[in-house]
Design a protein around this motif. Structure first.
Motif, PDB file in Angstrom:
ATOM      1  N   VAL A   1       6.536   1.111  -8.524  1.00 17.15           N
ATOM      2  CA  VAL A   1       5.951   0.684 -10.289  1.00 17.15           C
ATOM      3  C   VAL A   1       6.052  -0.182 -10.066  1.00 17.15           C
TER       4      VAL A   1
ATOM      5  N   GLU B   1       2.077  -7.719  -9.888  1.00 17.30           N
ATOM      6  CA  GLU B   1       0.905  -7.824  -9.449  1.00 17.30           C
ATOM      7  C   GLU B   1       0.724  -8.713 -11.248  1.00 17.30           C
TER       8      GLU B   1
ATOM      9  N   LEU C   1      -1.173  -1.432  -2.790  1.00 19.42           N
ATOM     10  CA  LEU C   1      -0.497  -0.295  -3.494  1.00 19.42           C
ATOM     11  C   LEU C   1      -0.565   0.375  -4.206  1.00 19.42           C
ATOM     12  N   PRO C   2      -0.434   1.919  -4.627  1.00 18.07           N
ATOM     13  CA  PRO C   2      -1.141   3.001  -5.216  1.00 18.07           C
ATOM     14  C   PRO C   2      -1.324   2.494  -6.149  1.00 18.07           C
TER      15      PRO C   2
ATOM     16  N   ALA D   1       6.081  -2.013  -0.414  1.00 17.12           N
ATOM     17  CA  ALA D   1       5.654  -2.664  -1.779  1.00 17.12           C
ATOM     18  C   ALA D   1       7.085  -3.138  -2.331  1.00 17.12           C
TER      19      ALA D   1
ATOM     20  N   ALA E   1       6.311  -3.122  -8.094  1.00 17.51           N
ATOM     21  CA  ALA E   1       5.138  -3.289  -7.333  1.00 17.51           C
ATOM     22  C   ALA E   1       4.521  -4.091  -7.830  1.00 17.51           C
ATOM     23  N   ARG E   2       3.172  -3.022  -8.972  1.00 16.40           N
ATOM     24  CA  ARG E   2       2.436  -3.393  -9.138  1.00 16.40           C
ATOM     25  C   ARG E   2       2.440  -4.133 -10.177  1.00 16.40           C
TER      26      ARG E   2
ATOM     27  N   ARG F   1      -2.780   9.144  -6.092  1.00 18.16           N
ATOM     28  CA  ARG F   1      -2.852   7.719  -6.200  1.00 18.16           C
ATOM     29  C   ARG F   1      -3.069   7.156  -4.430  1.00 18.16           C
TER      30      ARG F   1
ATOM     31  N   GLU G   1      10.873   7.979  -4.937  1.00 21.94           N
ATOM     32  CA  GLU G   1      10.920   7.527  -6.353  1.00 21.94           C
ATOM     33  C   GLU G   1      12.268   8.401  -6.915  1.00 21.94           C
TER      34      GLU G   1
ATOM     35  N   GLY H   1      -1.112   4.190 -11.005  1.00 21.51           N
ATOM     36  CA  GLY H   1      -1.003   5.327 -11.237  1.00 21.51           C
ATOM     37  C   GLY H   1       0.853   5.447 -11.320  1.00 21.51           C
TER      38      GLY H   1
END
Ligand SMILES: Nc1ncnc2c1ncn2[C@@H]1O[C@H](COP(=O)(O)OP(=O)(O)OP(=O)(O)O)[C@@H](O)[C@H]1O
Ligand SMILES: Nc1ncnc2c1ncn2[C@@H]1O[C@H](COP(=O)(O)OP(=O)(O)OP(=O)(O)O)[C@@H](O)[C@H]1O
Ligand SMILES: [Mg+2]
Ligand SMILES: [Mg+2]
Lengths: 407, 350
Positions: free
Chosen positions: B204, B210, A353-354, A340, B206-207, A373, A65, A356
């Motif tokens: 981030v 959702e 999915l984690p 993801a 992907a979340r 996470r 990331e 945070g």
């Protein structure tokens, strides 16, 4: 084709560059109190003890990331940044960073940057930009290049003299009162400037004289064809994809053994991306270059690389061959990253999915850095003990107390 | 979240709710940016309908005019001119209404989440003040507001305790969620989301996708979702419009586009996406060449130069939009001579 001096005894799997326990901490500029009390100094743990090996002729991917330390690693390897700690092995010889640096200068490694728009000088033609990198690195002792440069210089002189001459004609024409003489002189001046301009800028003969044949070959190779046309274009006259191709040519012309590519395609559109990767791959094969390919896009890494290292907040979470990592991810983080990525299949859903966000690299969490996470096993010592990177399968390393094959 | 104050006002839940009532209709829109060397035609004869309750994806490469279309709908076009066309929103013609009335619509009726809009948060103001300001400028501050704010924050997974923080204290993903909350607080009917997740990381993103999906359903929003990422389109949209060089080359049902794309450009675009979940690693395909210059475009097919099917006709005439019929009955339009009865035979050999 470019003349190369290939080392014939290259086998895949022989290490080219080993990076051992590399660390890079950036001091944080604190407030006044911290400056007065130097004991409380904070650091960004950009790279916190990573080791990996790049083999000869392979594409090694570094993914993770934003902010996990990918660019910092690249910058250290091309000498733009000093490491805090760490040692290096170049072709099996242990050397310090101070000894690695001349190697870097000796163009053993070259970089292609993240942003194709700012990496080329806007005032130089693409061909000259590429040639220029030879000049910077003092590689222009050979006769051909000198002759080309002389020819280029000659055409500049022709333009300059013609400009002078037409200014001279203009001045004369103003001094002449007779209108007919005035007109003739002006027309002559204009025609003369025009003709010499056309001759220098557009005549094929002149272009062929100036253009360096190695650059032309390379342009064809990276997909800039007709090469002669691209040689004389300015960066603003070509698209982002073509600029990135010129950037690649500029790195390759130095004949590096290691090419470092920091997100060379992430600024480009999908339709151009695959083309650039294609060119890079064929260059890598014909010239037998090792590539350190940095990306945050796992899908690209999967299709392009041979081996991969997944980084998380300055540490290596998992490392191994592309195939084994994608078929059998062992670290929950790697699995989450793969899950993801939006797939081009409507209705496909990501799981686990984690929550945070990436922790702050100034105060990384204790224990396993991913534990806050992690959606999988949460054992007390995930929070206290840092997992070691261990080889669970041949050439497949993971830093996790409870890798996914044990669940 | 079981009951929702925001969604109670507009709740029409049924599966075939889409494609009944148009909320926004764009007809033959042409927008140009006058520059020194001529006119950049950023939007070239675009016709598009957004139905109530749907998510329409607008996909295309960089510079094809996606943001320009968003700005045009909101009448926030900087340096651009609407040359012709019609935009009707709830039977109001947005092209001709005065700026004063447009201001009343912007926010409570139609709203935009801008590309990289995290940067739009005022760094000197606490997050809470952003909400209060937004509500007060639109005269929506009342007794229920407080509860609304808390509910939204809860929905977007921003802890209540952080309302007193300043924007720079949040991560990029959180800032983006705050911007989305600020948009939703006014309860707009139509949201134009311009690449809301591009600046974010895969996880981030992907979340957030959702959360967005749930919110769109729950609040019954109509969304024009602008992106260059077909993966996101597959995840979140009901229909997709494929844009290229200022024109919409194909529009149709998301499922159909991915399985049965008609336009050669759409097909090439779909083939160029790497898929990590493929069983086998395969070589990626790409589209040679690059998008055309938008300055004074010639009257030919804009994709002809890069198209592997192109014939002489493509280089001499501009294709018109053609209706295709698919089983599911969703309108599907494509701009390509291959599907034109008059010229289709020219492509038979391919
Ligand atoms: N010169 C610097 N001074 C202080 N901190 C720095 C410096 N350069 C990088 N960092 C920090 O080091 C960490 C790693 O940065 P780096 O640029 O290597 O990330 P990256 O993995 O390349 O991210 P991206 O995908 O966004 O390019 C980040 O937290 C960054 O803020
Ligand atoms: N103010 C302006 N003046 C002149 N040309 C402009 C202006 N704004 C945009 N353009 C041009 O209009 C075209 C469309 O731009 P737009 O920003 O709508 O593209 P986009 O599809 O949103 O691209 P991206 O994916 O990069 O955001 C581009 O070619 C751009 O160069
Ligand atoms: Mg980087
Ligand atoms: Mg845009």
């Amino acid at each position: 084709m470019i003349k190369l001096e290939p080392e014939l005894n290259i086998q895949s799997g022989t290490p080219l560059l080993e990076i051992i326990n590399l660390k890079k901490y950036f001091p944080v500029e604190g407030g006044i109190i911290q400056r007065i009390l130097p004991t409380q100094k904070d650091y960004v743990h950009a790279i916190d003890d990573i080791s990996f090996t790049i083999n000869r002729g392979e594409i090694f991917c570094l993914v993770g990331e934003s902010g996990c330390g990918k660019t910092t690693t690249a910058n250290i390897l091309v000498g733009l940044e000093e490491p805090t700690a760490g040692s290096f092995k170049w072709k099996d010889n242990l050397i310090s960073y101070q000894d690695l640096k001349p190697k870097i200068k000796d163009i053993k490694s070259q970089i292609v940057f993240q942003n194709p728009y700012s990496a080329l000088s806007p005032r130089m033609r693409l061909g000259d930009s590429v040639l220029h990198s030879l000049i910077i690195h003092n590689r222009v002792q050979d006769k051909i290049t000198l002759k080309r440069l002389k020819n280029a210089f000659k055409s500049e002189i022709i333009l300059f003299i013609s400009a002078l001459f037409s200014i001279f004609l203009f001045i004369i024409s103003f001094m002449l009162d007779a209108s007919s003489g005035f007109l003739i002189a002006i027309t002559a001046a204009l025609l003369f400037t025009l003709a010499s301009g056309i001759y220098v800028n557009y005549s094929l003969i002149q272009k062929k004289k100036i253009a360096d044949p190695r650059v032309l070959d390379l342009f064809t190779e990276v997909g800039l064809s007709p090469a002669l046309q691209y040689y004389f274009k300015y960066p603003h006259e070509v698209s982002g994809g073509e600029r990135q191709r010129a950037n690649i040519a500029r790195a390759i012309i130095l004949n590096p053994e290691l090419l470092i590519a920091d997100e060379p395609t992430s600024m480009l559109d999908v339709s151009l991306r695959a083309g650039i990767l294609d060119s890079l791959k064929s260059l890598q094969e014909t010239h037998n270059i090792s590539i350190l390919f940095i990306t945050h896009d796992l899908a690209t890494a999967r299709h392009f690389g041979d081996r991969i290292s997944v980084m998380y907040v300055g540490k290596v979470a998992e490392m191994g061959s592309i195939d084994s990592i994608f078929k059998n991810p062992l670290h929950p983080y790697t699995k989450a990253l793969i899950e993801a990525i939006p797939t081009p299949i409507p209705g496909d859903k990501a799981y686990n999915l984690p929550k945070g966000e990436v922790p702050d690299a100034v105060h990384p969490p204790p224990g396993c850095r991913y534990h806050p996470r992690c959606t999988y096993a949460k054992f007390p010592y995930c929070e206290t003990e840092e997992p070691e990177l261990r080889e669970l399968f041949p050439n497949h390393y993971v830093a996790c107390h409870f890798p996914l094959n044990s669940i | 979240m079981t009951s929702s104050i925001l969604s109670s006002a507009r709740k029409t839940q049924s599966n075939d709710r889409y494609y009944n009532k148009a909320l926004l209709e764009i007809k033959n829109l042409i927008v140009e940016y006058p520059v020194k060397e001529g006119n950049v035609r950023a939007i070239d004869d675009v016709s598009l309908t957004l139905y109530r309750g749907e998510v329409l994806g607008l996909v295309g490469e960089s510079g094809c005019g996606k943001s320009s279309l968003g700005f045009t709908i909101l009448k926030l076009l900087k340096g651009g001119v609407i040359r012709s066309g019609e935009i009707s929103f709830n039977d109001i013609n947005l092209v001709t209404i005065p700026e004063g009335e447009m201001q009343l619509l912007r926010g409570p009726e139609l709203s935009m989440i801008f590309q990289a809009s995290q940067n739009a948060l005022n760094p000197l103001q606490k997050v809470l003040n952003h909400f209060i300001d937004t509500l007060k400028t639109h005269y929506r501050w009342n007794d229920e507001s407080w509860q609304k704010i808390l509910e939204l924050l809860n929905r977007l997974e921003i802890p209540e305790s952080r309302l007193e923080d300043y924007p720079f204290q949040f991560s990029g993903g959180m800032q983006q969620r705050i911007v989305i909350a600020l948009t939703l607080i006014l309860n707009p009917k139509l949201i134009i989301a311009d690449e809301p997740t591009t600046a974010l990381d895969v996880l981030v993103q992907a979340r957030l996708l959702e959360i967005l999906k749930e919110i769109i359903k729950e609040y019954d929003l109509t969304v024009l979702y602008i992106t260059h990422d077909l993966g996101i389109v597959a995840e979140i949209t009901n229909r997709v419009a494929i844009m290229y060089a200022g024109q919409i080359l194909e529009i149709g049902d998301t499922q159909t586009i991915f399985q049965n794309a008609a336009h050669p450009y759409t097909r090439a675009l779909i083939e160029a996406i790497p898929n990590v979940k493929d069983e086998e690693k395969k070589l990626l395909s790409f589209i040679p060449g690059h998008p055309p210059d938008l300055r004074n475009p010639p009257l030919i097919c804009c994709f002809a130069d890069r198209c592997s099917y192109s014939q002489d006709i493509c280089h001499s005439k501009k294709p018109q939009s053609i209706n295709l019929n698919f089983e599911n009955g969703v309108q599907h339009k494509v701009k390509c001579f291959i599907y034109d009865d008059r010229y289709g035979h020219l492509f038979d050999q391919k």
